[in-house]
Design an enzyme around this catalytic site. Sequence first.
Site, PDB file in Angstrom:
ATOM      1  N   PRO A 192       6.436   1.904  -6.423  1.00 60.45           N
ATOM      2  CA  PRO A 192       6.508   1.312  -5.361  1.00 60.45           C
ATOM      3  C   PRO A 192       5.544   1.119  -4.526  1.00 60.45           C
ATOM      4  O   PRO A 192       4.263   1.641  -4.895  1.00 60.45           O
ATOM      5  CB  PRO A 192       7.203   2.617  -4.306  1.00 60.45           C
ATOM      6  CG  PRO A 192       7.117   3.726  -5.013  1.00 60.45           C
ATOM      7  CD  PRO A 192       6.738   3.538  -6.402  1.00 60.45           C
ATOM      8  N   SER A 193       5.342  -0.014  -3.782  1.00 60.52           N
ATOM      9  CA  SER A 193       4.085  -0.421  -2.880  1.00 60.52           C
ATOM     10  C   SER A 193       3.630   0.637  -2.308  1.00 60.52           C
ATOM     11  O   SER A 193       4.271   1.470  -1.392  1.00 60.52           O
ATOM     12  CB  SER A 193       4.484  -1.516  -1.808  1.00 60.52           C
ATOM     13  OG  SER A 193       3.520  -1.964  -1.220  1.00 60.52           O
TER      14      SER A 193
ATOM     15  N   ARG B 224      -4.556 -10.833   1.002  1.00 64.80           N
ATOM     16  CA  ARG B 224      -5.349  -9.943   1.824  1.00 64.80           C
ATOM     17  C   ARG B 224      -6.545 -10.273   2.155  1.00 64.80           C
ATOM     18  O   ARG B 224      -7.243 -10.723   1.145  1.00 64.80           O
ATOM     19  CB  ARG B 224      -4.733  -8.475   1.462  1.00 64.80           C
ATOM     20  CG  ARG B 224      -3.410  -8.034   1.459  1.00 64.80           C
ATOM     21  CD  ARG B 224      -3.365  -6.739   1.044  1.00 64.80           C
ATOM     22  NE  ARG B 224      -1.780  -6.476   0.339  1.00 64.80           N
ATOM     23  CZ  ARG B 224      -1.550  -5.747  -0.528  1.00 64.80           C
ATOM     24  NH1 ARG B 224      -2.316  -5.235  -1.418  1.00 64.80           N
ATOM     25  NH2 ARG B 224      -0.004  -5.510  -0.711  1.00 64.80           N
TER      26      ARG B 224
ATOM     27  N   ARG C  91      -3.191   1.931   4.557  1.00 61.93           N
ATOM     28  CA  ARG C  91      -4.070   0.834   3.919  1.00 61.93           C
ATOM     29  C   ARG C  91      -4.085  -0.287   4.679  1.00 61.93           C
ATOM     30  O   ARG C  91      -5.168  -1.188   4.723  1.00 61.93           O
ATOM     31  CB  ARG C  91      -3.063   0.681   2.506  1.00 61.93           C
ATOM     32  CG  ARG C  91      -3.651  -0.494   1.814  1.00 61.93           C
ATOM     33  CD  ARG C  91      -3.068  -0.837   0.614  1.00 61.93           C
ATOM     34  NE  ARG C  91      -1.769  -1.605   0.795  1.00 61.93           N
ATOM     35  CZ  ARG C  91      -1.001  -1.833  -0.146  1.00 61.93           C
ATOM     36  NH1 ARG C  91      -1.003  -1.440  -1.450  1.00 61.93           N
ATOM     37  NH2 ARG C  91       0.239  -2.396  -0.090  1.00 61.93           N
TER      38      ARG C  91
ATOM     39  N   ARG D 232       9.043  -2.897   2.511  1.00 64.45           N
ATOM     40  CA  ARG D 232       8.390  -2.246   1.210  1.00 64.45           C
ATOM     41  C   ARG D 232       8.903  -0.880   1.146  1.00 64.45           C
ATOM     42  O   ARG D 232       9.457  -0.421   0.266  1.00 64.45           O
ATOM     43  CB  ARG D 232       7.050  -2.277   1.578  1.00 64.45           C
ATOM     44  CG  ARG D 232       6.312  -3.599   0.975  1.00 64.45           C
ATOM     45  CD  ARG D 232       4.959  -3.807   0.976  1.00 64.45           C
ATOM     46  NE  ARG D 232       4.631  -5.285   0.712  1.00 64.45           N
ATOM     47  CZ  ARG D 232       3.644  -5.568  -0.201  1.00 64.45           C
ATOM     48  NH1 ARG D 232       2.928  -4.827  -1.026  1.00 64.45           N
ATOM     49  NH2 ARG D 232       3.721  -6.994  -0.586  1.00 64.45           N
TER      50      ARG D 232
HETATM   51  P1  ADP Z   1      -0.406   0.200  -4.741  1.00 66.32           P
HETATM   52  O1  ADP Z   1      -1.335  -0.781  -5.528  1.00 66.32           O
HETATM   53  O2  ADP Z   1       0.687   1.042  -5.597  1.00 66.32           O
HETATM   54  O3  ADP Z   1       0.558  -0.764  -3.737  1.00 66.32           O
HETATM   55  P2  ADP Z   1      -2.585   1.357  -3.621  1.00 66.32           P
HETATM   56  O4  ADP Z   1      -3.405   1.687  -4.673  1.00 66.32           O
HETATM   57  O5  ADP Z   1      -3.264   0.225  -2.725  1.00 66.32           O
HETATM   58  O6  ADP Z   1      -1.102   1.167  -3.673  1.00 66.32           O
HETATM   59  O7  ADP Z   1      -2.731   2.492  -2.691  1.00 66.32           O
HETATM   60  C1  ADP Z   1      -2.247   2.641  -1.277  1.00 66.32           C
HETATM   61  C2  ADP Z   1      -3.210   3.326  -0.441  1.00 66.32           C
HETATM   62  O8  ADP Z   1      -2.983   4.877  -0.725  1.00 66.32           O
HETATM   63  C3  ADP Z   1      -4.605   3.041  -0.594  1.00 66.32           C
HETATM   64  O9  ADP Z   1      -5.262   3.062   0.786  1.00 66.32           O
HETATM   65  C4  ADP Z   1      -5.080   4.174  -1.356  1.00 66.32           C
HETATM   66  O10 ADP Z   1      -6.513   4.450  -1.214  1.00 66.32           O
HETATM   67  C5  ADP Z   1      -4.243   5.377  -0.929  1.00 66.32           C
HETATM   68  N1  ADP Z   1      -4.018   6.209  -1.965  1.00 66.32           N
HETATM   69  C6  ADP Z   1      -3.948   5.999  -3.470  1.00 66.32           C
HETATM   70  N2  ADP Z   1      -3.662   7.307  -4.280  1.00 66.32           N
HETATM   71  C7  ADP Z   1      -3.542   8.174  -3.040  1.00 66.32           C
HETATM   72  C8  ADP Z   1      -3.498   9.640  -3.403  1.00 66.32           C
HETATM   73  N3  ADP Z   1      -2.973  10.378  -4.411  1.00 66.32           N
HETATM   74  N4  ADP Z   1      -3.321  10.446  -2.143  1.00 66.32           N
HETATM   75  C9  ADP Z   1      -3.769   9.705  -0.886  1.00 66.32           C
HETATM   76  N5  ADP Z   1      -4.116   8.465  -0.868  1.00 66.32           N
HETATM   77  C10 ADP Z   1      -3.995   7.711  -1.906  1.00 66.32           C
HETATM   78  P1  5GP Z   2       1.524  -6.415  -3.584  1.00 68.23           P
HETATM   79  O1  5GP Z   2       1.741  -7.518  -2.732  1.00 68.23           O
HETATM   80  O2  5GP Z   2       1.460  -5.101  -2.769  1.00 68.23           O
HETATM   81  O3  5GP Z   2       0.204  -6.842  -4.423  1.00 68.23           O
HETATM   82  O4  5GP Z   2       2.358  -6.162  -4.654  1.00 68.23           O
HETATM   83  C1  5GP Z   2       3.895  -5.988  -4.624  1.00 68.23           C
HETATM   84  C2  5GP Z   2       4.478  -5.708  -5.639  1.00 68.23           C
HETATM   85  O5  5GP Z   2       4.729  -6.821  -6.510  1.00 68.23           O
HETATM   86  C3  5GP Z   2       4.139  -4.650  -6.452  1.00 68.23           C
HETATM   87  O6  5GP Z   2       5.062  -3.598  -6.803  1.00 68.23           O
HETATM   88  C4  5GP Z   2       3.481  -4.992  -7.707  1.00 68.23           C
HETATM   89  O7  5GP Z   2       3.446  -4.054  -8.876  1.00 68.23           O
HETATM   90  C5  5GP Z   2       4.297  -6.268  -8.065  1.00 68.23           C
HETATM   91  N1  5GP Z   2       3.818  -7.441  -8.768  1.00 68.23           N
HETATM   92  C6  5GP Z   2       2.421  -7.778  -8.902  1.00 68.23           C
HETATM   93  N2  5GP Z   2       2.336  -8.567  -9.659  1.00 68.23           N
HETATM   94  C7  5GP Z   2       3.334  -8.783 -10.286  1.00 68.23           C
HETATM   95  C8  5GP Z   2       3.868  -9.692 -11.334  1.00 68.23           C
HETATM   96  O8  5GP Z   2       3.302 -10.373 -11.936  1.00 68.23           O
HETATM   97  N3  5GP Z   2       5.202  -9.598 -11.654  1.00 68.23           N
HETATM   98  C9  5GP Z   2       6.161  -8.896 -11.098  1.00 68.23           C
HETATM   99  N4  5GP Z   2       7.379  -8.809 -11.707  1.00 68.23           N
HETATM  100  N5  5GP Z   2       5.559  -7.905 -10.046  1.00 68.23           N
HETATM  101  C10 5GP Z   2       4.568  -8.075  -9.552  1.00 68.23           C
END
Ligand code: ADP
Ligand code: 5GP
Length: 385
Positions: free
Chosen positions: A141-142, A173, A266, A277
Amino acid sequence: MGEAPAFLVDPLLTGHSNGFGAKSESEHSAISVDVGDRSYVIGRTHKALGVQIHDKSSNDWVSPTVLGTSPKPCKGYSAVLLKEGRILVIKKGSGPDDSIWFLEVDTPYVRVQKKLLGVEVVAWSKGVTGIAEKPVVVSGPSGVGKGTLISMLMKEFPSMFGFSVSHTTRAPRNMEKNGVHYHFTEKSVMEKEIKDGKFLEFASVHGNLYGTSIEAVEVVADSGKRCILDIDVQGARSVRASSLDAIFIFVCPPSMEELEDRLRARGTETEEQIQKRLRNADAEIKEGKSSGIFDHILYNDNLEECYESLKKLLGLDGNVPFNNLEAVEGVNLPAEHKVSKMENKITIQETGKAAEKRVVLDLSLLNGGAPGRTRGIVVDAIELS
Ligand code: ADP
Ligand code: 5GP
């Protein structure tokens, strides 16, 4: 009835079987390889090798959707039908990184794409030596920390991993760079490219379109690195059904409260987007845990511990030499040659006055394939007489 193919030079089908299941090369001509009651005709167009299918029972010509990057035209080539619905195409006079190609006509990947796109499909894949590690698909999940974990991996092992840069229709972003984090794309452009078969997978996620282009995966494969894909569960399902033999990892949050805190901390989404999300997270986690798509489930509670677990399941912990990838290389072939096939071995014998070279390709360890590269070609012998 479809029309006969309009290739640039001599559209006649001039390939001749040489008794070894190989078609002899014919300069500037289209060549034809029979698979069941169909002939796959490969010929030169302006920019690339083109493919047409001749259905012998209906005498119809079909222009298939061609997936993957097509080989550039050359002055001659040979084609050999292999098992598992692929045709080996050897280009004459091409450089080592461009001499061996595979046209997939009935592989699992082609069959899935055919169903998905509802049209005839063939797929090109360049042949390389070297056995690569499996690509890694990371879902969750996001806000769970996928991006954070992937960044840590790429920072610690920069020569080993390459990120598959997805396309998305969402806005960038603050810190995100086009071509690095995503290819930020107009919806209409992406939809057209999906229709044209340029994507390995795509899905609508949190109200935007996301997708992995075949090129994104090929670029990483060409750099000799192990490909990491950060995609959602729907995308993971599609990749699971493709021939991209990957390791599938699902990352879970310790709790929904913690997930919400991370998303808020974040600070990249509006309140409305955060809510959307979070609403989607429940279903994603249920599916991630129960669908059987994923080989491993990681809990990202303590970041360092989770990262160690990730490294462990990728075989990167302890004293294991981490980079056991073999170099990805091309194969140097004589410009003028004859090709024959005996089981899994392809002999490429130099022809002409100064003929002295013979290259034997052992294809018994082939792996990978479209989308991406076909690996594992072993150059068995180069004999000089
Ligand atoms: P995703 O790519 O799954 O959407 P991110 O890597 O962007 O998530 O992480 C979301 C936020 O959570 C970021 O600000 C990151 O620094 C923080 N984060 C990631 N892992 C952890 C953790 N184990 N504990 C606390 N914060 C975390
Ligand atoms: P974000 O907008 O936070 O970058 O991504 C949102 C979601 O889209 C995340 O669950 C990420 O894994 C997914 N995502 C990113 N790139 C791709 C892609 O190329 N294909 C699919 N199916 N999901 C993606």
